[in-house]
Every structure is written in C-alpha cells, then in structure tokens.
Scaffold this motif. Sequence first.
Motif, mmCIF file in Angstrom:
data_model
loop_
_atom_site.group_PDB
_atom_site.id
_atom_site.type_symbol
_atom_site.label_atom_id
_atom_site.label_comp_id
_atom_site.label_asym_id
_atom_site.label_seq_id
_atom_site.Cartn_x
_atom_site.Cartn_y
_atom_site.Cartn_z
ATOM 1 N N GLU A 118 0.857 -1.187 0.000
ATOM 2 C CA GLU A 118 0.000 0.000 0.000
ATOM 3 C C GLU A 118 0.888 1.230 0.000
ATOM 4 O O GLU A 118 2.070 1.152 0.336
ATOM 5 C CB GLU A 118 -0.847 0.022 1.269
ATOM 6 N N GLY A 123 0.140 5.649 9.904
ATOM 7 C CA GLY A 123 -0.703 4.508 10.265
ATOM 8 C C GLY A 123 -0.846 3.467 9.169
ATOM 9 O O GLY A 123 -1.636 2.544 9.298
ATOM 10 N N CYS A 285 -9.324 -1.385 14.072
ATOM 11 C CA CYS A 285 -9.700 -2.790 14.126
ATOM 12 C C CYS A 285 -10.834 -3.063 13.153
ATOM 13 O O CYS A 285 -11.716 -2.227 12.970
ATOM 14 C CB CYS A 285 -10.171 -3.105 15.544
ATOM 15 N N GLY A 306 -14.500 -13.190 13.620
ATOM 16 C CA GLY A 306 -13.241 -12.790 14.228
ATOM 17 C C GLY A 306 -12.940 -11.328 13.982
ATOM 18 O O GLY A 306 -13.748 -10.589 13.406
ATOM 19 N N ALA A 308 -9.328 -8.409 13.552
ATOM 20 C CA ALA A 308 -7.889 -8.150 13.613
ATOM 21 C C ALA A 308 -7.684 -6.682 13.951
ATOM 22 O O ALA A 308 -8.304 -5.795 13.353
ATOM 23 C CB ALA A 308 -7.198 -8.498 12.297
HETATM 24 P P1 HAM Z 1 -8.622 -5.611 7.746
HETATM 25 O O1 HAM Z 1 -9.659 -4.592 8.025
HETATM 26 O O2 HAM Z 1 -8.157 -5.759 6.356
HETATM 27 O O3 HAM Z 1 -9.208 -6.995 8.269
HETATM 28 O O4 HAM Z 1 -7.369 -5.360 8.677
HETATM 29 C C1 HAM Z 1 -7.518 -5.266 10.086
HETATM 30 C C2 HAM Z 1 -6.718 -4.124 10.642
HETATM 31 O O5 HAM Z 1 -5.354 -4.235 10.247
HETATM 32 C C3 HAM Z 1 -7.131 -2.753 10.107
HETATM 33 O O6 HAM Z 1 -8.234 -2.242 10.830
HETATM 34 C C4 HAM Z 1 -5.875 -1.935 10.369
HETATM 35 O O7 HAM Z 1 -5.846 -1.449 11.695
HETATM 36 C C5 HAM Z 1 -4.770 -2.949 10.181
HETATM 37 N N1 HAM Z 1 -4.135 -2.726 8.865
HETATM 38 C C6 HAM Z 1 -4.518 -3.176 7.658
HETATM 39 N N2 HAM Z 1 -3.668 -2.757 6.689
HETATM 40 C C7 HAM Z 1 -2.715 -2.017 7.313
HETATM 41 C C8 HAM Z 1 -1.539 -1.312 6.891
HETATM 42 N N3 HAM Z 1 -1.160 -1.298 5.602
HETATM 43 N N4 HAM Z 1 -0.809 -0.661 7.821
HETATM 44 C C9 HAM Z 1 -1.160 -0.676 9.130
HETATM 45 N N5 HAM Z 1 -2.241 -1.332 9.592
HETATM 46 C C10 HAM Z 1 -3.007 -1.991 8.699
HETATM 47 C C11 HAM Z 1 -8.538 -8.174 8.232
HETATM 48 O O8 HAM Z 1 -7.364 -8.302 8.008
HETATM 49 C C12 HAM Z 1 -9.412 -9.352 8.613
HETATM 50 N N6 HAM Z 1 -8.617 -10.576 8.522
HETATM 51 C C13 HAM Z 1 -9.983 -9.164 10.010
HETATM 52 C C14 HAM Z 1 -10.829 -10.323 10.434
HETATM 53 C C15 HAM Z 1 -10.474 -11.335 11.226
HETATM 54 N N7 HAM Z 1 -12.092 -10.537 10.062
HETATM 55 C C16 HAM Z 1 -12.514 -11.662 10.594
HETATM 56 N N8 HAM Z 1 -11.549 -12.168 11.290
#
Ligand code: HAM
Length: 427
Positions: A118, A123, A285, A306, A308
């Motif tokens: 990205e 952040g 989150c 879930g 993250a």
């Molecule tokens: P996501 O919204 O893509 O969800 O990522 C979760 C969190 O990771 C975001 O809210 C953000 O705080 C952090 N994040 C994502 N990309 C970046 C980045 N490039 N730099 C810093 N922080 C970042 C998921 O990943 C799903 N797997 C969540 C989930 C778990 N849903 C169900 N189970």
Amino acid sequence: MAKGKRFQAPKGTRDLLPPATGVWARVEETARRVFALYGYGEIRTPLFEETELFARGVGETTDIVGKEMYSFLDKGGRQLTLRPESTAAVCRAYVEHGMQSLPQPVRLFYVGPHFRYERPQKGRYRQFHQIGAELVGGRGAESDVEILLLLVRFLRELGFTGLKILLNTVGDVASRTAYREALREYLLPLRERLSEDSRRRLETNPLRILDTKSAEEQELLRGAPTLESSLTSVAADHFRRVLSSMEAFRLSYSVEPRLVRGLDYYTNTVFEIVSEGLGAQNAVCGGGAYESMVEELGGPPTYGVGFAIGEDRLIEVLPADSPARRKSPGPVLVTAVGKASIEGGGGLELVGLLEELRAAGVPCREAGSRGAKLFDLAEALDAPAVVFLGEDELGSGSLSLRIVASREQSTLPRSEAIARLAELFRT
Ligand code: HAM
C-alpha cells in the motif's frame, strides 16, 4: 569518507527499537492474558501461503488481492504470497488439521506481521502487525457477541475509554445476492456518473461502491435501496440478537448502514473500531462473521467470526496513561574502577559479579567507568541503582551501591548488597 554503502529499511517498513518495543511487548502480554481469559489458544501460521488461498479466501475483487499482495515465485516455481491477513490462513489450517472434529467452537488467536503493498502514510505500512482472534465452528449471534466482548475487554485493559464500535450487517448469502441485484439495478442508470473504479465494481462487487470516499458518489447513493430491505428474516433476526446483546452488555456502538468492509468473505455482522487520532479512513480494528470460507476451502459448512487489530495503529493512539506505557525498571548498572575494571585486568571479576546478580534475579549490565556520564546513562536506561566495584570492595568482599530514586549510598557486604538490589525488582 565511509567506504560502505548505507542501507535503509525498505519503504513502508521500519525498525522498532527499545524503549518503544517495551510498549509493544506489554500490549502483546495484555492481549495474551485477555485471550487466555476467554479460552483462546495461539495459532502460528506461515508468513507465506499459496497465492490461490488468498485469491479464493479473501476474494479476487478485493483491493488486497487485486493490487496489494506481495507475491512471488519460489525456486520450485510455486506461486506464493506474504500473508496480507490471517483469516484465510486460519481457515486453511482448520480444514487441514481436521479441527472440525474437535469440540466446537475452536478459539484461536494470532499476533504477528502481515504484508500489503500500500502507499505508506501515517498509520499505514507495508509490513504491519495484527493482533487477531477467530472463533470457528460457533453458532451465530452468541459467537459475534463473544468476539466483541473479548475485543472490548482487551481495549479497556489497555486504558481506552471512549472507543465506539461501528456495526452493520451485510446479510447472509441469500440477502446479499438479492441486495447485489437491487443495488445494481439502482446504479445502472447512473453508471456514467460513477468513477472508473465504481463502474468496475458495479460488475464485480457493487456492495463495495457503498464504501466510496467520493462526495459526489455518496450523494448518488442517497436514494439507493438499503441492505436492510433485502435482509432475509433469518439474517434480520441474527442482527437483532447481536444488537440487543450489545445493549444488555452495555457496549457502546452505532449502526452504520454503509459499513461493508473491504474483504469479500463477510456475511451477517461486520464491525470496525475507528479512533479519531488516526483519521476516518484508518480503522484500528476490523472484523466480522464469515459463513462460507471454511466450506470454500474444502471443509464442512462452518460459522466463523473474528477480528484483527492493527497493532501499529493501536500503539499510535494508545492513551497516555495506558498501563502498557508503564515502564519496567531498566538494568542495574555496574561500574568497575582500578584493578576491578576491564582496563585494569579485572574484567572477569566484573563478569562474575554480573552473573551473581543475574542468578539472584537482578537485571544488570556493565557500564564502564564513565564518571559523571554514568548518571546520565542511568537516567537514560531507567536504571534503579548503580553498583561500584573498586579495589577496596574487591579486597573486603563488599559492594558500594547508589539507589537512584533516593540517592542513598551505602557499602554493604556482597550478599547483603545483592539481596537489597533484588528487592528493587520484586513487584
Ligand atoms: P482488515 O480490516 O483488512 O481486516 O485489517 C484489520 C486491521 O489491520 C485494520 O483495521 C488496520 O488497523 C490494520 N491494517 C490493515 N492494513 C494495514 C496497513 N497497511 N498498515 C497498518 N495497519 C493496517 C482483516 O485483516 C481481517 N482478517 C480481520 C478479520 C479477522 N475478520 C474476521 N476475522
């Protein structure tokens, strides 16, 4: 002139150094403690997986799969990708290890680095860290509520008070299919006024258009049908039960009908936590439920939910009075002079004393004999005490101490001095 080439950490990555790493460690300790309270066990999946796992699990039309993956061919010609998220990997592991035959639901958590290509900004990093949990094989609304309670307890233990959960439902598979059609029908006549991205999404995944940041498109969407109107009664009932539990457990939330999240696998409940300190696009989150992923990856129909947390972002907005910011004392500094010093040939005496202190549970390190600089170093390292080892002390089997906080100085028999120092670290 220096001879060598100087390197920098790759764009979008950074070194985390002490003392900041102390805060990271305490945030992770808090997470582990809270996960244990809810009976979650740690899963460590590989940092890379087959690219196809993410393409199928996360979805071909998502930004993550479309443009953000670090993908490469290994020497054996395998198409691999550094993990951009972990839900797909957790579901892969659930199927691979036959976890459906364990008592259900299975409760798992993970902590570690993830990778997305990205554009770096505040952040947002290319290597970032997530703390996440997955409840796989549960039964719907109760599972969603457990995950939200766990999340809120963790954030409260870190000292957050005013965070609000943004909640929505994207419906079950049947509701979504119906809604996708309704939304497409509404937007088709407006097609020419949509951005190129949104026109593409109209074909691939119209729900994502609801996520638009463009004011003009948001205006066009004002009259769009709401997902609520396409919800099946099962999906509507699920969401009602989640909302009434939020009230029963006094969790503060707001329903955001436009919240759809950027990953394809969600069904029913989706949520985000946004902190004002980070700007609206940067959620701390994200999470939600997924009912088809395990089946999609070769397992039985299984309900999963879930979240993250982006650990980098979480730490950027950590309250000033968070217990995770509380420092633990640094090492005791040991300074040797004269014959007891390294220069004076007493280096091994000094190493012996340091080992004796460590055996008594006293963190310590040598500090050379730096005169006045010693106290600057003690302050920088948060050393609670400084120990002097000189010829007199060597001869008489004693140690001289200075306790930094009280400025108290004393010379004590060696064993008594060590016991006194050990007390400083007893909590
Ligand atoms: P996501 O919204 O893509 O969800 O990522 C979760 C969190 O990771 C975001 O809210 C953000 O705080 C952090 N994040 C994502 N990309 C970046 C980045 N490039 N730099 C810093 N922080 C970042 C998921 O990943 C799903 N797997 C969540 C989930 C778990 N849903 C169900 N189970």
